[in-house]
Design a protein around this motif. Sequence first.
Motif, PDB file in Angstrom:
ATOM      1  N   ASP A  64       0.332  -3.426  -3.755  1.00 18.02           N
ATOM      2  CA  ASP A  64       1.220  -4.573  -3.607  1.00 18.02           C
ATOM      3  C   ASP A  64       0.778  -5.460  -2.460  1.00 18.02           C
ATOM      4  OD1 ASP A  64       3.435  -6.160  -4.137  1.00 18.02           O
ATOM      5  OD2 ASP A  64       4.740  -5.042  -2.791  1.00 18.02           O
ATOM      6  N   GLY A  65       0.483  -6.721  -2.769  1.00 19.93           N
ATOM      7  CA  GLY A  65       0.259  -7.701  -1.712  1.00 19.93           C
ATOM      8  C   GLY A  65       1.586  -7.978  -1.042  1.00 19.93           C
ATOM      9  N   TYR A 100       3.366   2.663  -7.706  1.00 19.02           N
ATOM     10  CA  TYR A 100       3.598   1.346  -7.122  1.00 19.02           C
ATOM     11  C   TYR A 100       4.399   1.503  -5.839  1.00 19.02           C
ATOM     12  CZ  TYR A 100       5.254  -3.421  -6.477  1.00 19.02           C
ATOM     13  OH  TYR A 100       5.540  -4.653  -5.950  1.00 19.02           O
ATOM     14  N   ILE A 101       3.735   1.193  -4.730  1.00 21.63           N
ATOM     15  CA  ILE A 101       4.380   1.263  -3.427  1.00 21.63           C
ATOM     16  C   ILE A 101       4.615  -0.165  -2.935  1.00 21.63           C
ATOM     17  CG2 ILE A 101       4.184   2.123  -1.075  1.00 21.63           C
ATOM     18  CD1 ILE A 101       1.919   4.009  -2.213  1.00 21.63           C
ATOM     19  N   PRO A 102       5.846  -0.648  -2.995  1.00 21.63           N
ATOM     20  CA  PRO A 102       6.090  -2.004  -2.493  1.00 21.63           C
ATOM     21  C   PRO A 102       5.892  -2.070  -0.986  1.00 21.63           C
ATOM     22  CG  PRO A 102       8.161  -0.916  -3.076  1.00 21.63           C
ATOM     23  CD  PRO A 102       7.065   0.012  -3.491  1.00 21.63           C
ATOM     24  N   GLY A 103       5.554  -3.244  -0.509  1.00 16.65           N
ATOM     25  CA  GLY A 103       5.308  -3.376   0.928  1.00 16.65           C
ATOM     26  C   GLY A 103       5.727  -4.731   1.446  1.00 16.65           C
ATOM     27  N   TRP A 104       5.771  -4.851   2.767  1.00 13.15           N
ATOM     28  CA  TRP A 104       6.151  -6.097   3.422  1.00 13.15           C
ATOM     29  C   TRP A 104       5.235  -6.407   4.599  1.00 13.15           C
ATOM     30  CZ3 TRP A 104      10.032  -3.593   0.806  1.00 13.15           C
ATOM     31  CH2 TRP A 104      10.889  -4.395   0.023  1.00 13.15           C
ATOM     32  N   VAL A 600      -2.146   2.511   3.316  1.00 13.68           N
ATOM     33  CA  VAL A 600      -1.405   2.739   2.070  1.00 13.68           C
ATOM     34  C   VAL A 600      -2.259   3.515   1.077  1.00 13.68           C
ATOM     35  CG1 VAL A 600      -0.190   1.672   0.133  1.00 13.68           C
ATOM     36  CG2 VAL A 600      -0.055   0.638   2.412  1.00 13.68           C
ATOM     37  N   LEU A 601      -3.381   2.951   0.686  1.00 11.39           N
ATOM     38  CA  LEU A 601      -4.219   3.601  -0.327  1.00 11.39           C
ATOM     39  C   LEU A 601      -4.873   4.866   0.208  1.00 11.39           C
ATOM     40  CD1 LEU A 601      -5.949   0.402  -1.785  1.00 11.39           C
ATOM     41  CD2 LEU A 601      -3.968   1.621  -2.698  1.00 11.39           C
ATOM     42  N   ARG A 602      -5.325   4.820   1.444  1.00  9.35           N
ATOM     43  CA  ARG A 602      -6.070   5.949   2.002  1.00  9.35           C
ATOM     44  C   ARG A 602      -5.160   7.037   2.561  1.00  9.35           C
ATOM     45  NH1 ARG A 602      -8.822   4.634   7.479  1.00  9.35           N
ATOM     46  NH2 ARG A 602      -6.699   5.164   8.146  1.00  9.35           N
ATOM     47  N   ASP A 603      -4.097   6.651   3.281  1.00  4.73           N
ATOM     48  CA  ASP A 603      -3.355   7.621   4.087  1.00  4.73           C
ATOM     49  C   ASP A 603      -2.132   8.217   3.398  1.00  4.73           C
ATOM     50  OD1 ASP A 603      -5.185   7.110   6.016  1.00  4.73           O
ATOM     51  OD2 ASP A 603      -3.819   6.180   7.451  1.00  4.73           O
ATOM     52  N   ARG A 604      -1.580   7.551   2.408  1.00  3.25           N
ATOM     53  CA  ARG A 604      -0.367   8.064   1.792  1.00  3.25           C
ATOM     54  C   ARG A 604      -0.703   9.036   0.659  1.00  3.25           C
ATOM     55  NH1 ARG A 604       4.687   4.229   1.914  1.00  3.25           N
ATOM     56  NH2 ARG A 604       5.203   5.472   0.085  1.00  3.25           N
ATOM     57  N   LEU A 615      -5.992  -2.331  -8.928  1.00  3.58           N
ATOM     58  CA  LEU A 615      -5.677  -3.746  -9.123  1.00  3.58           C
ATOM     59  C   LEU A 615      -4.980  -4.317  -7.900  1.00  3.58           C
ATOM     60  CD1 LEU A 615      -5.800  -5.980 -11.355  1.00  3.58           C
ATOM     61  CD2 LEU A 615      -3.410  -5.426 -11.840  1.00  3.58           C
ATOM     62  N   TYR A 616      -5.412  -5.529  -7.511  1.00  5.33           N
ATOM     63  CA  TYR A 616      -4.676  -6.413  -6.614  1.00  5.33           C
ATOM     64  C   TYR A 616      -4.202  -7.581  -7.493  1.00  5.33           C
ATOM     65  CZ  TYR A 616      -6.148  -4.524  -1.998  1.00  5.33           C
ATOM     66  OH  TYR A 616      -6.342  -3.750  -0.878  1.00  5.33           O
ATOM     67  N   LEU A 617      -2.957  -7.997  -7.337  1.00  4.09           N
ATOM     68  CA  LEU A 617      -2.387  -9.035  -8.202  1.00  4.09           C
ATOM     69  C   LEU A 617      -1.577 -10.007  -7.347  1.00  4.09           C
ATOM     70  CD1 LEU A 617      -0.399  -8.333 -11.523  1.00  4.09           C
ATOM     71  CD2 LEU A 617       0.176 -10.189  -9.975  1.00  4.09           C
ATOM     72  N   GLU A 618      -2.040 -11.239  -7.255  1.00  2.70           N
ATOM     73  CA  GLU A 618      -1.314 -12.265  -6.499  1.00  2.70           C
ATOM     74  C   GLU A 618      -1.597 -13.630  -7.093  1.00  2.70           C
ATOM     75  OE1 GLU A 618       0.843 -11.371  -4.215  1.00  2.70           O
ATOM     76  OE2 GLU A 618       0.212  -9.278  -4.264  1.00  2.70           O
ATOM     77  N   GLY A 619      -1.020 -14.671  -6.483  1.00  4.23           N
ATOM     78  CA  GLY A 619      -1.236 -16.044  -6.909  1.00  4.23           C
ATOM     79  C   GLY A 619      -2.614 -16.548  -6.538  1.00  4.23           C
ATOM     80  N   THR A 620      -3.010 -17.664  -7.127  1.00  6.93           N
ATOM     81  CA  THR A 620      -4.362 -18.182  -6.910  1.00  6.93           C
ATOM     82  C   THR A 620      -4.603 -18.582  -5.457  1.00  6.93           C
ATOM     83  OG1 THR A 620      -3.606 -20.391  -7.576  1.00  6.93           O
ATOM     84  CG2 THR A 620      -4.586 -19.021  -9.275  1.00  6.93           C
TER      85      THR A 620
END
Length: 979
Positions: A64-65, A100-104, A600-604, A615-620
């Motif tokens: 999650d971006g 899916y781990i949401p983040g801020w 997130v990806l490595r440590d959790r 996948l990374y998914l965000e706006g252009t």
Amino acid sequence: MCADTPDTTTTPDYKETLSLPKTDFPMRAGLPKREPGWLERWENIGIYDTLRAKEGRKPFVLHDGPPYANGHLHIGHALNKVLKDMVVRSQQMMGHDARYIPGWDCHGLPIEWKIEEQYRTKGLDKDSVPVIDFRQECRKFAEGWIDVQREEFKRLGVTGNWPDPYLTMNFHAERVIAEEFMKFLMNGTLYQGSKPVMWSPVEETALAEAEVEYHDKDSFTIWVKFKVVGTGDATLDSAQVVIWTTTPWTIPSNKAVVYGADFSYGLYEITGRPEECWANIGDRYIIADKLAADVLGRARLEEGMYRRLCDVTQDDLSKITLQHPLAGADGANGEWDDIRDFRAADFVTDEEGTGFVHCAPSHGMEEFELYRDLGMLEQVITYNVMDDGSFREDLPFFGGKHILRSKPKKGDWEGDANAAVIAKLTEVGGLLARGKIKHSYPHSWRSKAPVIYRNTPQWFAAIDRPVGDGQDEYGQTIRERALTSIDKLVEWTPQTGRNRLYSMIEARPDWVLSRQRAWGVPLTCFTKKGALPTDDDFLLRNDEVNARVAEAFEAEGADAWYKEGAKERFLGNVVNPDDYEQVFDILDVWFDSGSTHAFVLRDREDGSEDGIADLYLEGTDQHRGWFHSSMLQACGTKGRAPYRGVLTHGFTLDEKGNKMSKSLGNTVAPEEVIKQYGADILRLWVAQSDYTADLRIGPEILKGVADGYRRLRNTMRYMLGALSHFTEEDRVEPADMPELERYILHRLAELDKVVRTGYAAYDFQGVYQQVFNFCTLELSAFYFDIRKDALYCDGNTDRRRAARTVMDLLFHRLTTWLAPVLVFTMEEVWLERFPGDNSSVHLVDIPETPQAWLDETLAAKWRDVRRARRAVTAALEVQRTNKVIGASLEAAPVVHIDNAELLAALQSVPFEDICITSDITLTADPAPEDAFRMPETQEIGVIFEQADGEKCQRCWKILPDVGTHSHAGTCGRCNDALG
């Protein structure tokens, strides 16, 4: 069946003997009121955790971006999160362990700015408040908005690990961000340099490209005269070089003028002048020939008021040096008396301006790089502009003047610096012309104020310096690794994203890491007192010191850096703390979010097995934001991109294609859509749209989405009614089914492949369109229409059991195919058939569809049957329109077929049932001239005939045998069904 009501005065009412659909599934969805109940149910069941407990599944990780924790969600947030949710749910239902781990994103200027506003309202000075107290206020502010946004995201039906999201301000995250920064420190890519960076005078900090947006701005534009000196050529020494600039405030920092090596220049003499003109008769100006008429016209000089005296050759230009227009001015105290450099440069153009560019290398990157490469920076760098965008107090004429206001006045940020410079140039005779221009100009996306380029000491990550970490598989420098990753390691959706990021990385300068703020992770490094940034020992590189910092951040967060005695705590017994300065700049928040792959990806435990996201998914816009910073950061620490795939979506526009703006009143708030329609309609809007382009939304568009939803809902409702009390004893094997059912199974097998391929490619629009068309065109308008007679009127026949078996197979596929999109509605549909405390469509996978169902020979035949059916139904519609008949069961058409293969196909199926007529005659005889034909089926001619016989009071077919059976007013089929 006919629409008219049978006469019940002489025959029994057989309605109660029909197997009519039975379901409590409501036609009206009532989504706004009912959806929260399903959210609560999923939470009680623990859907997300239950799915994680499924063993033996290949992980799929969408990282999650992080959105920024400072306000309610807008429609762009909804688009982004719904797309992510559809990816996660579809991957899960295709057999993956889709995590899916949401983040801020929690640090940075927007939050700091809000707290400063609160302080100003209370009359407090931020700088008088202890920094840790200020940081705690920022943390508290972020926590509040995280809780608000979390509930708003959940209301959209987004699944994920909501109880345990990632936050960039968590202590472990702050530790890892610092550790990732210290990897740059240790691998030799970190350095301190002084160069022009985008600077926000209002916010008093450097900005990254991703923190800048472009808006139209009215700027002063001036044409300024620089006197030629010291050539020894009387003609040249009588001339002035004219420059043009849209930043008058940079003139006091001018150190040079450059020209084009391939342009044609001329010497122009003024021979006449109007009133109100700053040119004098006899003045001589050197201007690029291509631009001379325009420049002199700006000075109000008409043709005939000047003449071209001669060429000014490249050889002539090479002899010239210049004098600053303020040189020798009374009160200037010699500030501008040094001779200005004059040379050729490749960034000069003759498309606009004068053919000359004034150079203030402290405020322009091209000029900076030119003089850096010449080894002349010490001679040309100035420090005239302070952090707040004001001129240094001791600068003659302009000290204390501001480039921008601290607050806009009626939307105008213009300070008093430009006007002061223009006035002084006018006073000393240095101005030839002035004007205004509207152009696209960089603004801070936070304060919305214009930014400037300003030379200031900052910390940089060198992207072309060999990275000393031994991870050279994809290149030795950050740039090499990034470009290799883009080309060889990442799949781009759409492919244009590859080109955009590649060109950005290919041309970008070094990464500015530092910000002059308080809320964030500090640059955890120390510099040696007295050493220069170019000295080998300028930066302290020590593993033990780094470990101490990391340990302290894990326990106390980044506040540990600001506590009293922090320098001694980190350096004591390793080096002498008195020999070092502690750096207090804050890391660019894009470094924070770019580092999320590590914590997130490595440590959790629920992260990625190899620390890389699927996948990374965000706006252009994130090609210059999160995709970009994550790429640079990971290439500096991991040696490659932190993602295998990148999906980008467009922006949201109103129905007319205009950008949304609160001032225009054309915004669409997610909460308002949910209140009116429900979240499923918003999700369906996302699924129906081409997210690779900009997406339009508004009342009429949403109304259309809701209309399509109702059609789909009615399809599901019909299936539920038809499947009432269906049991395994009713099931029929495909081999024992009629051809029509086997054809539908063939289409199901075809569509299953389309759905899986589409979901794998994140083509939600393609999947939904195919499924929706199948439901409306092939089921509701074809299969269901044909089979309702058998479902309602047959007894326990093989035909009826086969139809219900197909309905069951359809049900399981349609509900799971659509569950990633319509999360609430498909749950409602599922629970109508399979109620239970722990029942949920979101706990099952898309069922495997046997390839044995595929039968292309049968499908080809039925495509011909359907083509013939369209011809018959079109012919009957003419009769219905002319009010000859009220329903198709009143017809018994004669169908002439001029195609032996097609005739045989139609004769092999119950074509009258397929056309929903009481009878039908198929013949190879030539069709009469008045036969109905369709343009695309000229070999089929239809002659209308009325059905012969009486109407069956149970099935409403008109047949000759009605009334000849034991049950009054019935046909043979209905009589048998009644027993």
